[in-house]
Design an enzyme around this catalytic site. Structure first.
Site, PDB file in Angstrom:
ATOM      1  N   HIS A 175       0.615  -1.211   0.142  1.00 20.93           N
ATOM      2  CA  HIS A 175       0.013  -0.017   0.038  1.00 20.93           C
ATOM      3  C   HIS A 175       0.800   1.328  -0.022  1.00 20.93           C
ATOM      4  O   HIS A 175       0.410   2.290   0.776  1.00 20.93           O
ATOM      5  CB  HIS A 175      -0.909   0.241   1.156  1.00 20.93           C
ATOM      6  CG  HIS A 175      -1.917  -1.310   1.281  1.00 20.93           C
ATOM      7  ND1 HIS A 175      -2.873  -1.538   0.517  1.00 20.93           N
ATOM      8  CD2 HIS A 175      -1.739  -2.361   2.095  1.00 20.93           C
ATOM      9  CE1 HIS A 175      -3.348  -2.681   0.974  1.00 20.93           C
ATOM     10  NE2 HIS A 175      -2.703  -3.218   2.039  1.00 20.93           N
ATOM     11  N   SER A 301      18.077  15.532 -19.769  1.00 24.76           N
ATOM     12  CA  SER A 301      17.107  16.607 -19.581  1.00 24.76           C
ATOM     13  C   SER A 301      17.731  17.599 -20.577  1.00 24.76           C
ATOM     14  O   SER A 301      19.038  17.809 -20.476  1.00 24.76           O
ATOM     15  CB  SER A 301      16.863  16.908 -18.268  1.00 24.76           C
ATOM     16  OG  SER A 301      15.946  18.178 -18.139  1.00 24.76           O
TER      17      SER A 301
END
Length: 462
Positions: A175, A301
């Protein structure tokens, strides 16, 4: 942009034939239009020779003609494919444009055979008799020769990583929250095992590909009309089997495509396993559990020079998602046909190669990415040490063993929603009414050491 040559990759409408053409080239012998033409030719030639081998049929092929026909198929090249396409679309001096792809193959074969054999080319067949076999031969080749080796390469890489890092402890997350530790190797073993099972389903689906050769409505009507004494069902079964496919005895004009649907579904199953892997590895890279080897010339990038992005896994995720969209569409579409035949599936089946191509790009990108990542054991251990609450499961389980009915609640009160330290646990241990050896056992618990038999589970891959 109208001045771009049509053959330029920059003019390609699909990135599969443009940007990614080099990455999908291995599928060209199985997924291109030329490959489909060649497969049709192979079926037509094998059928002609099978007729010649049938004693009750008046078709005769000499040994020399038989050898030549084999050479026509084995030597089929780009010029031959272009000629077939020209017969279909433009026509030649000998043939008017057929506007029919299978008829064009029949006419091409006439140029390679004596006139007395021309009536026997495509004898009693409907185009779908040829097409269903050709498509499956190409699908079989594409999967066995290209896709499965790419899947195996990933499974082998995962297996190597599982064994190499079998005892490297790592915080698990359920979770999204810190959970009982595992090892990095064990997690890779889980994926390798899943992938192995998914791969086995693909192999089974390929082995179950089936072919039909029964005429315009699946009744052998034309064959029986010409030669009522021939056992055409046995002939068809033997012919399809010799091509390496299972025989479909009951069909309409088309071969029911449940077998292809099973293959598409099995490939989607492989892709789902790898999508799960791609996303998990992406998260591991984000959490610095995995470092990436970078090339000095590579740009991560356009504005942030420091970045080394997990682009291989992202690219794989995109391509496998596209592949699954296509495979799901194909699976659902090809299994239906109006009455005995409609042509809508014909254009749809031409896109099988595109689905396979997106699979292949995804597989190779995942494999490339796995070759670049390296576990950062220090980061993994530091995070384990910073999350001591994860030994709470072990603590309450040992206390339950000792008969403590409030064990779970005791540990919950200490840890739930709070940051705790090992010192906090030790204070709890000091207060417990337990034997000293149990207290010693509890004090020995550490996050990094609480991995059960995770390292031994890797051996389940053997």
């Amino acid at each position: 942009m109208n001045d771009l040559p049509r053959e330029s990759p920059l003019a390609a409408v699909s990135p599969l034939d443009g940007r990614y053409a080099g990455k999908t080239a291995d599928l060209v012998p199985y997924a291109s239009e030329a490959a489909l033409i060649e497969a049709r030719l192979r079926v037509e030639v094998e059928y002609l020779l099978a007729l010649a081998d049938a004693e009750a049929v008046d078709c005769e092929v000499t040994p020399e003609e038989r050898a030549h026909l084999r050479e026509v198929v084995d030597g089929f090249d780009a010029d031959d494919a272009a000629l077939v396409k020209r017969i279909e679309t433009e026509g030649t001096e000998e043939f008017a444009a057929t506007r029919h792809d299978v008829k064009a193959v029949e006419y091409f074969l006439r140029t390679e055979t004596p006139e007395r054999l021309h009536p026997w080319i495509h004898f009693g067949l409907t185009s779908e008799d040829v097409n269903n076999l050709a498509h499956r031969l190409n699908a079989k080749g594409a999967v066995e020769e290209v896709l499965l080796p790419a899947i195996e390469a990933i499974r082998d890489a995962l297996t190597r990583m599982a064994r190499e890092y079998r005892d490297v402890p790592m915080l698990a997350r359920t979770h999204g929250q810190p959970a009982t530790p595992t090892t990095f190797g064990k997690e890779m073993a889980v994926v390798a095992a899943r992938l192995g099972r998914a791969e086995a389903r693909v192999r089974a689906a390929v082995e179950a590909l089936s072919g039909k050769l029964a005429g315009a409505s699946g009744t052998y009507a034309a064959h029986v009309a010409a030669y009522p004494d021939v056992d055409w069902r046995a002939f068809s079964a033997a012919f399809v089997d010799d091509l390496g496919l299972e025989h479909t005895p009951l069909a309409t004009q088309i071969n029911p495509c449940d077998d292809l649907a099973a293959l598409f579904d099995a490939l989607a199953g492989v892709n789902n396993v790898l999508l799960d892997l791609d996303r998990d590895v992406w998260r591991y890279v984000s959490d610095r559990y995995l470092g990436q080897e970078s090339e000095s010339s590579e740009t991560g990038s356009s504005t942030m020079p420091h970045k080394v992005n997990p682009i291989d896994f992202e690219n794989s995720e995109g391509n496998l998602s596209k592949a699954n969209s296509d495979l799901t569409f194909l699976r659902d579409y090809v299994t239906s046909s109006r009455l005995q035949r409609d042509l809508s599936d014909s254009t749809v089946k031409r896109n099988v190669g595109a689905a396979f191509a997106h699979c292949l790009i995804g597989y190779r990108k995942t494999a490339t990415g796995l070759g670049k990542v390296v576990p950062n054991e220090q980061v993994m251990r530091e995070e384990l040490e910073a999350t001591p609450e994860i030994i709470g499961e072990a603590v309450q389980t040992i206390l339950r063993r000792e008969g403590d009915t409030e064990a779970y609640e005791r540990v919950k009160e200490l840890t739930r929603g709070q940051r705790v330290t090992l010192a906090d646990f030790r204070e709890l241990f000091d207060e417990l009414d337990v034997e000293e050896d149990v207290r010693t056992e509890l004090r020995a618990l550490t996050p990094a050491g609480y991995t059960g038999v995770a390292d031994d589970l890797v051996d389940e891959l053997d």
